[in-house]
Motif scaffolding. Sequence first.
Motif, PDB file in Angstrom:
ATOM      1  N   GLN A  98     -13.043  30.328   6.642  1.00 22.88           N
ATOM      2  CA  GLN A  98     -12.358  29.725   7.706  1.00 22.88           C
ATOM      3  C   GLN A  98     -13.622  28.621   8.092  1.00 22.88           C
ATOM      4  OE1 GLN A  98     -10.210  31.395  10.791  1.00 22.88           O
ATOM      5  NE2 GLN A  98     -11.570  30.124  12.311  1.00 22.88           N
ATOM      6  N   GLY A  99     -13.447  27.384   8.548  1.00 26.21           N
ATOM      7  CA  GLY A  99     -14.325  26.511   9.013  1.00 26.21           C
ATOM      8  C   GLY A  99     -14.615  27.075  10.489  1.00 26.21           C
ATOM      9  N   ALA A 116      -6.334  31.052  -0.063  1.00 29.02           N
ATOM     10  CA  ALA A 116      -6.367  32.553  -0.471  1.00 29.02           C
ATOM     11  C   ALA A 116      -6.393  32.565  -2.016  1.00 29.02           C
ATOM     12  CB  ALA A 116      -5.288  33.000   0.210  1.00 29.02           C
ATOM     13  N   TYR A 117      -6.740  33.688  -2.539  1.00 27.06           N
ATOM     14  CA  TYR A 117      -6.878  34.196  -3.580  1.00 27.06           C
ATOM     15  C   TYR A 117      -5.574  35.188  -4.047  1.00 27.06           C
ATOM     16  CZ  TYR A 117      -8.565  36.961  -7.880  1.00 27.06           C
ATOM     17  OH  TYR A 117      -8.734  37.634  -9.275  1.00 27.06           O
ATOM     18  N   THR A 118      -5.485  36.277  -3.563  1.00 27.30           N
ATOM     19  CA  THR A 118      -4.209  37.032  -3.815  1.00 27.30           C
ATOM     20  C   THR A 118      -3.510  37.293  -2.425  1.00 27.30           C
ATOM     21  OG1 THR A 118      -5.605  39.030  -3.889  1.00 27.30           O
ATOM     22  CG2 THR A 118      -5.046  37.929  -5.959  1.00 27.30           C
ATOM     23  N   THR A 119      -3.879  36.832  -1.466  1.00 25.97           N
ATOM     24  CA  THR A 119      -3.334  37.158  -0.161  1.00 25.97           C
ATOM     25  C   THR A 119      -2.667  35.964   0.571  1.00 25.97           C
ATOM     26  OG1 THR A 119      -5.346  36.486   1.173  1.00 25.97           O
ATOM     27  CG2 THR A 119      -5.377  38.905   0.266  1.00 25.97           C
ATOM     28  N   VAL A 120      -1.972  36.127   1.664  1.00 26.58           N
ATOM     29  CA  VAL A 120      -1.618  34.958   2.636  1.00 26.58           C
ATOM     30  C   VAL A 120      -2.727  34.152   2.630  1.00 26.58           C
ATOM     31  CG1 VAL A 120      -0.473  34.568   4.841  1.00 26.58           C
ATOM     32  CG2 VAL A 120       0.174  36.613   3.538  1.00 26.58           C
ATOM     33  N   GLY A 121      -2.603  32.887   2.915  1.00 23.44           N
ATOM     34  CA  GLY A 121      -3.349  31.621   3.369  1.00 23.44           C
ATOM     35  C   GLY A 121      -4.073  31.904   4.881  1.00 23.44           C
ATOM     36  N   GLY A 122      -5.200  31.594   4.855  1.00 21.43           N
ATOM     37  CA  GLY A 122      -5.873  31.767   6.251  1.00 21.43           C
ATOM     38  C   GLY A 122      -5.336  30.742   7.383  1.00 21.43           C
ATOM     39  N   PRO A 123      -4.947  31.431   8.491  1.00 20.75           N
ATOM     40  CA  PRO A 123      -4.412  30.453   9.647  1.00 20.75           C
ATOM     41  C   PRO A 123      -5.624  29.499  10.395  1.00 20.75           C
ATOM     42  CG  PRO A 123      -5.110  32.843  10.392  1.00 20.75           C
ATOM     43  CD  PRO A 123      -5.378  32.901   9.197  1.00 20.75           C
TER      44      PRO A 123
END
Lengths: 292, 62
Positions: A98-99, A116-123
């Motif tokens: 995350q920034g 994301a690699y294999t997970t949900v994208g970061g919020p």
Amino acid sequence: MESVIMAVNYSQIAVGANTNSPYGLTLQQTITSGTSVTIPSGVNWVYAVLVGGGGSGATGGGGGGGGVTMGWVKTTTSTSCVIGAGGASGGGGANGNQGGTTIFGGFVAGGGGYGAYTTVGGPGVNGGAGGGGGNGQTGGNGSAGYSGLTGGSGAGSTAAPVGGAGWGAGGGFGNTSGTGVGGAGVSGGGGGYMAAAGGPFPNGGNGSFTGGGGGATTSYNGGAGGSGAGGAGGAGGTAIGGGGAGMLAGGSVGSGTTGGAGGSGGGGGGGGKVASGTGGGVGGAGCILLYY
Amino acid sequence: MTVRYEYKSACCGHEYIEQRAADEPMFFPTCNVCGNDDYELVNETVLSETVERAAGPEAPTE
């Protein structure tokens, strides 16, 4: 009753040549580093535009654009600030980061979410956009802005793979078919990883200020980075995503198997090549622009 | 290294500041008021030896 008519000299109202300037104001300072800002004596209020750091791309999904906040700030001759760093590379076979958050005069602009690699994208947080989802995964949710305007939802299915629009837009779905494009907004969402052959491509979402990073693909062209106030996003390369544009500069094209870096001023990083397990591009650092 | 660069345009004398890392390029080289000329550097001050930026939280691992 005697009336008084005031003469207004409109020639005194200059319009800055910088087309991003608020009407009647001029860009006087651009801050991308340090912990305090020197304001000239006699200048008590400035109009500030804050941008958080862009999220970095993953081995897969692109990072979200940094959040944006703007408003009038009461200043002193030395006013403290925090500049949000761009998300650092998460390395190969991993999510991005995350920034960081930018702070000035009581205003806060958060970072873009990680790809994301294999997970949900970061919020995204405090106005930041969501990162793109990993393979078969939902994009990260975008965040509401300081004004309360809502963020976009991360895309969560093959049938609706495009991130939702919003102040901070949602990230695209990580897909085996369809196209997980990042949502559009003030800050654009990151594109999701895409495993299917052929286009269209999982581009990062366009932002009026910061763009999302493009998602990676298996072997053909990755998604382009989204555009922002600083210009165009970087083009997608072979299996890698381009960097999203920031407030100050356009996004970069990736190098080799690494995703493109986000542009300075909060651009999201592009996704890195999954087949080779390479990391994504770094996010662009945040900034503060002062007009008075 | 964080440096405060002070510029002035030859065209209209506008004074403009960029506070950035020493290895970063100038972001707005052309006069923000009239757009006719590029800025010229008139002063620079080193504010710190390290670039100060706040990192975001680490992303969760797999």
